[in-house]
Design an enzyme around this catalytic site. Structure first.
Site, short mmCIF file in Angstrom:
data_model
loop_
_atom_site.label_atom_id
_atom_site.label_comp_id
_atom_site.label_asym_id
_atom_site.label_seq_id
_atom_site.Cartn_x
_atom_site.Cartn_y
_atom_site.Cartn_z
N SER A 45 0.83 -1.20 0.00
CA SER A 45 0.00 0.00 0.00
C SER A 45 0.86 1.25 0.00
O SER A 45 1.60 1.52 0.97
CB SER A 45 -0.91 0.01 1.22
N HIS A 82 -1.13 -1.52 -4.19
CA HIS A 82 -2.41 -1.17 -3.57
C HIS A 82 -2.51 0.34 -3.43
O HIS A 82 -1.64 1.00 -2.86
CB HIS A 82 -2.52 -1.83 -2.19
N ASP A 141 -4.94 3.32 -2.14
CA ASP A 141 -6.09 3.67 -1.32
C ASP A 141 -6.58 5.07 -1.66
O ASP A 141 -5.84 6.05 -1.50
CB ASP A 141 -5.72 3.64 0.16
N MET A 144 -9.22 7.83 -0.53
CA MET A 144 -10.08 8.18 0.60
C MET A 144 -10.66 9.59 0.40
O MET A 144 -9.95 10.48 -0.07
CB MET A 144 -9.28 8.16 1.90
N HIS A 161 -8.35 0.70 -4.19
CA HIS A 161 -9.32 0.48 -3.11
C HIS A 161 -10.03 1.79 -2.84
O HIS A 161 -9.45 2.73 -2.30
CB HIS A 161 -8.55 -0.02 -1.87
N MET A 199 -12.25 4.01 -0.83
CA MET A 199 -12.88 4.25 0.46
C MET A 199 -13.60 5.59 0.36
O MET A 199 -13.24 6.58 1.01
CB MET A 199 -11.82 4.24 1.58
N MET A 217 -11.40 -6.28 5.33
CA MET A 217 -10.62 -5.35 6.15
C MET A 217 -10.38 -5.98 7.52
O MET A 217 -11.32 -6.42 8.19
CB MET A 217 -11.36 -4.03 6.31
N ASP A 256 -6.43 -6.64 4.44
CA ASP A 256 -5.80 -5.32 4.51
C ASP A 256 -5.98 -4.76 5.91
O ASP A 256 -7.12 -4.60 6.38
CB ASP A 256 -6.45 -4.39 3.48
#
Length: 224
Positions: free
Chosen positions: A10, A35, A37, A39, A68, A70, A139, A178
């Site tokens: 990540s 990975h 993320d 957000m 990913h 979020m 998660m 994760d």
């Protein structure tokens, strides 16, 4: 069946001043996935990065981009994320009222579709969709912040998912974990049925190459 176990480091834990250099080091250590993320400060409290970062990285690496989301109402951004170069797009079950729409949108873009679930979300909630997916992300911490302590009870969800997918003959579905994963607990995750391992600080702290090699030994042992 022998299932391929992979790391998906990540970049949230990376050094953004040296991110390109660090990604090159991951490639040289034979990492295949990255990975990413995203957000929004709404679905989770934190704000990370978005399309410009993904777009700028895509021409410079051949790693699989494991994005990913979020973010609330992820259906609003799936096409944009796809156009930036994502390979896998994983959204949170809890973040949308339009789960099927999200899956369909990802598939329409020619991308691999994943659903993520928080520690409090039962696996039964996503069972109606699993057969359409390429990946399920369990998660093992609450999403939004790195460095949290792993919640071991989440591995029971991994076992439940792997049992279900194998009972249905869905051998191509990846199960990803994760949150709080390190070389001390990764074998438990693998034994539970996970095959895609997300790790942030456990990869990026100190020597990336040495950390990946340590993880690699655990992944190989579990695959035997």
């Amino acid at each position: 069946m022998s299932r391929k176990n992979l790391m998906s480091p990540s970049i949230l834990s990376g050094d953004f001043w040296r991110l390109g250099e660090q990604i090159t080091e991951l490639e040289n250590a034979d990492v295949e996935w990255l990975h990413i993320d995203v957000m929004d400060g709404v679905f989770v409290d934190s704000i990370s990065y978005g399309m410009p970062v993904i777009r700028s990285l895509r021409p410079r690496t051949s790693l699989v981009f494991d994005v990913h989301l979020m973010i609330t109402e992820p259906e609003r951004y799936i096409k944009f994320i796809s156009d930036c170069g994502a390979d896998y797009i994983t959204f949170h079950y809890e973040a949308t009222k339009n789960v099927q729409e999200c899956i369909d949108a990802i598939k329409a873009c020619g991308k691999k579709a994943g659903i993520a679930i928080k520690p409090d979300t039962p696996v039964s909630d996503i069972m109606p969709y699993v057969e359409q997916l390429d990946m399920v992300l369990v998660m093992t911490v609450y999403p939004g912040f790195g460095g949290q302590k792993l919640i071991p009870e989440c591995f029971e969800k991994v076992r439940e998912l792997r049992t279900f997918t194998e009972s249905k003959g869905l051998t191509d579905i990846n199960i990803q974990v994760d949150g709080g994963i390190n070389t001390d607990n990764v074998t438990i995750a693998l034994d539970a049925g996970a095959n895609i391992i997300v790790a942030g600080s456990a990869v990026f702290k100190e020597s990336i190459t040495e950390n990946i090699n340590r993880f690699g030994e655990k992944l190989k042992q579990s695959a035997l």
